[in-house]
Design an enzyme around this catalytic site. Structure first.
Site, PDB file in Angstrom:
ATOM      1  N   PRO A   1       0.698  -1.265  -0.006  1.00 26.54           N
ATOM      2  CA  PRO A   1      -0.042  -0.018   0.156  1.00 26.54           C
ATOM      3  C   PRO A   1       0.919   1.473   0.012  1.00 26.54           C
ATOM      4  O   PRO A   1       1.732   1.276   0.860  1.00 26.54           O
ATOM      5  CB  PRO A   1      -0.677   0.018   1.467  1.00 26.54           C
ATOM      6  CG  PRO A   1       0.136  -1.148   2.021  1.00 26.54           C
ATOM      7  CD  PRO A   1       0.810  -1.963   1.264  1.00 26.54           C
TER       8      PRO A   1
ATOM      9  N   THR B   1       0.693   5.515  -0.327  1.00 29.10           N
ATOM     10  CA  THR B   1      -0.188   6.829  -0.552  1.00 29.10           C
ATOM     11  C   THR B   1       0.579   7.551  -2.006  1.00 29.10           C
ATOM     12  O   THR B   1       1.846   7.760  -1.575  1.00 29.10           O
ATOM     13  CB  THR B   1      -0.122   7.672   0.542  1.00 29.10           C
ATOM     14  OG1 THR B   1      -0.881   7.038   1.576  1.00 29.10           O
ATOM     15  CG2 THR B   1      -0.597   9.215   0.378  1.00 29.10           C
TER      16      THR B   1
ATOM     17  N   GLN C   1      -6.706  -0.716   0.900  1.00 27.85           N
ATOM     18  CA  GLN C   1      -6.376  -0.478   2.239  1.00 27.85           C
ATOM     19  C   GLN C   1      -7.150   0.732   2.898  1.00 27.85           C
ATOM     20  O   GLN C   1      -7.140   1.773   2.622  1.00 27.85           O
ATOM     21  CB  GLN C   1      -4.968  -0.123   2.497  1.00 27.85           C
ATOM     22  CG  GLN C   1      -4.257   0.092   4.032  1.00 27.85           C
ATOM     23  CD  GLN C   1      -3.097   0.404   3.873  1.00 27.85           C
ATOM     24  OE1 GLN C   1      -2.917   1.677   3.617  1.00 27.85           O
ATOM     25  NE2 GLN C   1      -2.108  -0.113   4.692  1.00 27.85           N
TER      26      GLN C   1
ATOM     27  N   HIS D   1      -5.134  -0.915   7.876  1.00 28.14           N
ATOM     28  CA  HIS D   1      -4.071  -0.235   8.311  1.00 28.14           C
ATOM     29  C   HIS D   1      -3.793   0.108   9.963  1.00 28.14           C
ATOM     30  O   HIS D   1      -4.442   0.754  10.358  1.00 28.14           O
ATOM     31  CB  HIS D   1      -3.968   1.059   7.428  1.00 28.14           C
ATOM     32  CG  HIS D   1      -2.483   1.664   7.316  1.00 28.14           C
ATOM     33  ND1 HIS D   1      -1.435   1.186   8.428  1.00 28.14           N
ATOM     34  CD2 HIS D   1      -2.133   2.645   6.564  1.00 28.14           C
ATOM     35  CE1 HIS D   1      -0.455   1.963   7.777  1.00 28.14           C
ATOM     36  NE2 HIS D   1      -0.679   2.804   6.949  1.00 28.14           N
TER      37      HIS D   1
ATOM     38  N   ALA E   1      -0.714   0.318  11.066  1.00 31.57           N
ATOM     39  CA  ALA E   1       0.724   0.805  11.278  1.00 31.57           C
ATOM     40  C   ALA E   1       0.857   2.262  11.010  1.00 31.57           C
ATOM     41  O   ALA E   1      -0.199   3.038  10.983  1.00 31.57           O
ATOM     42  CB  ALA E   1       1.605   0.168  10.040  1.00 31.57           C
TER      43      ALA E   1
ATOM     44  N   TYR F   1      -1.140   5.671  12.647  1.00 31.56           N
ATOM     45  CA  TYR F   1      -2.561   5.971  12.273  1.00 31.56           C
ATOM     46  C   TYR F   1      -3.596   5.644  13.481  1.00 31.56           C
ATOM     47  O   TYR F   1      -3.313   5.186  14.243  1.00 31.56           O
ATOM     48  CB  TYR F   1      -3.151   5.564  10.891  1.00 31.56           C
ATOM     49  CG  TYR F   1      -2.167   6.474   9.841  1.00 31.56           C
ATOM     50  CD1 TYR F   1      -1.933   7.818  10.035  1.00 31.56           C
ATOM     51  CD2 TYR F   1      -1.500   5.602   9.064  1.00 31.56           C
ATOM     52  CE1 TYR F   1      -0.876   8.399   8.888  1.00 31.56           C
ATOM     53  CE2 TYR F   1      -0.321   6.257   8.253  1.00 31.56           C
ATOM     54  CZ  TYR F   1      -0.325   7.707   8.309  1.00 31.56           C
ATOM     55  OH  TYR F   1       0.523   8.314   7.267  1.00 31.56           O
TER      56      TYR F   1
ATOM     57  N   GLY G   1       7.447  -2.171  -1.999  1.00 28.53           N
ATOM     58  CA  GLY G   1       6.747  -0.694  -2.013  1.00 28.53           C
ATOM     59  C   GLY G   1       7.457  -0.092  -3.111  1.00 28.53           C
ATOM     60  O   GLY G   1       6.868   0.024  -4.386  1.00 28.53           O
TER      61      GLY G   1
HETATM   62  C1  LIG Z   1       5.421   6.651  -1.365  1.00 31.75           C
HETATM   63  C2  LIG Z   1       4.960   5.713  -0.207  1.00 31.75           C
HETATM   64  C3  LIG Z   1       3.878   5.730   0.422  1.00 31.75           C
HETATM   65  C4  LIG Z   1       3.118   4.813   1.205  1.00 31.75           C
HETATM   66  N1  LIG Z   1       2.170   4.742   1.726  1.00 31.75           N
HETATM   67  C5  LIG Z   1       1.647   3.743   2.775  1.00 31.75           C
HETATM   68  C6  LIG Z   1       0.169   3.651   2.830  1.00 31.75           C
HETATM   69  O1  LIG Z   1      -0.783   4.422   2.428  1.00 31.75           O
HETATM   70  N2  LIG Z   1      -0.163   2.743   3.660  1.00 31.75           N
HETATM   71  C7  LIG Z   1       0.848   1.891   4.272  1.00 31.75           C
HETATM   72  O2  LIG Z   1       0.516   0.893   4.991  1.00 31.75           O
HETATM   73  N3  LIG Z   1       2.184   2.139   3.955  1.00 31.75           N
HETATM   74  C8  LIG Z   1       2.463   2.840   3.129  1.00 31.75           C
HETATM   75  N4  LIG Z   1       3.898   3.111   2.801  1.00 31.75           N
HETATM   76  C9  LIG Z   1       4.832   1.857   3.228  1.00 31.75           C
HETATM   77  C10 LIG Z   1       4.757   0.910   2.378  1.00 31.75           C
HETATM   78  O3  LIG Z   1       3.622   0.002   2.322  1.00 31.75           O
HETATM   79  C11 LIG Z   1       5.722  -0.477   2.571  1.00 31.75           C
HETATM   80  O4  LIG Z   1       5.671  -0.684   3.892  1.00 31.75           O
HETATM   81  C12 LIG Z   1       7.197   0.434   2.703  1.00 31.75           C
HETATM   82  O5  LIG Z   1       7.424   1.111   1.798  1.00 31.75           O
HETATM   83  C13 LIG Z   1       8.308  -0.589   2.771  1.00 31.75           C
HETATM   84  O6  LIG Z   1       8.455  -1.493   1.624  1.00 31.75           O
HETATM   85  P1  LIG Z   1      10.035  -1.147   0.637  1.00 31.75           P
HETATM   86  O7  LIG Z   1      10.955  -1.244   1.531  1.00 31.75           O
HETATM   87  O8  LIG Z   1       9.618  -2.318  -0.274  1.00 31.75           O
HETATM   88  O9  LIG Z   1       9.280   0.154  -0.034  1.00 31.75           O
HETATM   89  C14 LIG Z   1       4.393   3.864   1.842  1.00 31.75           C
HETATM   90  C15 LIG Z   1       5.572   3.826   1.188  1.00 31.75           C
HETATM   91  C16 LIG Z   1       6.023   4.833   0.314  1.00 31.75           C
HETATM   92  C17 LIG Z   1       7.315   4.447  -0.380  1.00 31.75           C
END
Ligand SMILES: Cc1cc2nc3c(=O)[nH]c(=O)nc-3n(C[C@H](O)[C@H](O)[C@H](O)COP(=O)(O)O)c2cc1C
Length: 356
Positions: free
Chosen positions: A23, A25, A98, A174, A176, A179, A309
């Protein structure tokens, strides 16, 4: 055979591979929380994921915490999401929504009638948030009265129903990133004296009640939960995360959820080893993975699927790149939350153009 490319059962759904899009944003919706056609194009480009989990979506106007984030609270939002899910399904993909209520990580300028954000306790988080007029300090939230909490839980239930109406294959809670659900769960943001505060059991009650409401609408096999113990993002702290998360995950068993999604960021405890045996659904591992680490975790049975992500953000055809061992595009942080197509739908696929 490469374990990334074997099918896996996640609740009601069979995923063709074990690469899940995290997920994220992206702030490409309008001021009414309506995702545009660009949002549909972005998810369609990534439809080769075993499962897409959308960006956080607010269940009610009071759950909004960032500019240009989408909701599922109005008929217009549902109609717009329907276009997204139909487009992803037409490409053969699967997509969960989400549900994200930001609670105190918000600002009156983002809320109806300049309302004060709500939270379990009136404790102001340290830090600032982006508003339409730039960075502003967080404010002291209003403590939810006990007689209001059932209404907030019901908002999650209705959001789940609306998500299904919009054609989503399931929903993720969500819990984590600091929030509302994690604000209830964590001792630093929850100083309530009633049944929603105090012991780990009381602090976990909100999360479990919300999940029960979501399960009542969708069935456990279409509901997942995301947690990030010790992430400490958005000024969230807990005195004893080991105890809190062990308790929470042990309670999840009765709900027969589709999955538990755990994203770790430098935690001192190996929560994957701790929590996976305590859970009875699929285990999704995330947080800083690369292909090698993901393959090893799947091969050893430490996870059922792996969540990416940044890599998915920048590589619409990530599964194909992993299959071929092709190089990856690098995510551009400057366009993570900026409006428009740049840094959103213009990352090239291997064929040299944006996918689709
Ligand atoms: C631009 C961006 C926006 C994110 N927004 C959310 C979100 O809306 N909800 C969420 O649970 N995690 C969010 N995350 C965290 C990601 O879901 C993920 O847990 C995190 O990027 C770690 O994974 P990665 O190392 O593969 O990027 C966001 C991460 C990034 C990079």
């Amino acid at each position: 055979m490469n374990p990334l490319f074997t099918p896996v059962q996640i609740g009601r759904h069979t995923l063709p591979n074990r690469l899940v899009m995290a997920p994220m944003t992206r702030s490409r919706s309008d001021d009414n929380g309506i995702p545009s056609d660009l949002v549909a194009a972005y998810y369609v480009q990534r439809a080769s994921a075993g499962l897409i989990i959308t960006e956080g979506v607010f269940p009610s106007a009071m759950g909004k915490g960032y500019v240009r984030t989408p909701g599922i609270a109005t008929d217009a939002q549902v109609a717009a999401w329907k276009k997204v899910t139909e487009a992803v399904h037409a490409k053969g993909g699967r997509i969960f929504m989400q549900v994200m209520h930001c609670g105190r990580i918000s600002h009156p300028s983002l809320l109806p009638n300049e309302a004060q954000p709500v939270a379990p306790s009136a404790i102001k988080p340290a830090g600032q948030t982006w508003t339409a007029s730039g960075l502003q300090d967080f404010v002291t939230p209003r403590e939810l009265r006990l007689d209001e909490i059932a209404g907030v839980i019901d908002e999650y239930r209705i959001a789940t129903r609306r998500a299904l109406e919009a054609g989503f294959d399931g929903v993720e809670l969500h819990t984590a990133s600091g929030y509302l659900p994690e604000q209830f769960l964590s001792s630093g943001s929850n100083q309530r004296q009633d049944q929603y505060g105090g012991s780990a059991a009381n602090r976990a009650r909100f999360v479990l009640d919300v999940l029960a409401a979501m399960v009542a609408e969708a069935g456990g096999d279409r509901v997942g939960i995301k947690i990030s113990p010790e992430m400490n993002f958005n000024d969230i702290v807990d005195d004893n995360p080991l105890q809190t998360y062990t308790y929470l995950v042990e309670q999840l068993r009765d709900l027969n959820l589709a999955y538990l999604h755990v994203a770790l960021f430098g935690a001192k405890v190996d929560y994957h080893a701790l929590l996976r045996p305590r859970f009875n659904g699929a285990y999704l591992m995330g947080g800083g993975l690369d292909q090698t680490v993901a393959e090893a975790a799947l091969a050893d049975g430490r996870a059922d699927a792996t969540v990416f992500g940044g890599a998915f953000l920048a590589n619409p055809d990530l599964p194909e790149r992993f299959r071929q061992g092709a190089p990856l595009n690098t995510p551009d942080k400057n366009t993570f939350y900026s409006p428009g197509a740049q840094g959103y739908t213009d990352y090239p696929s291997l064929s040299g153009t944006s996918a689709n």
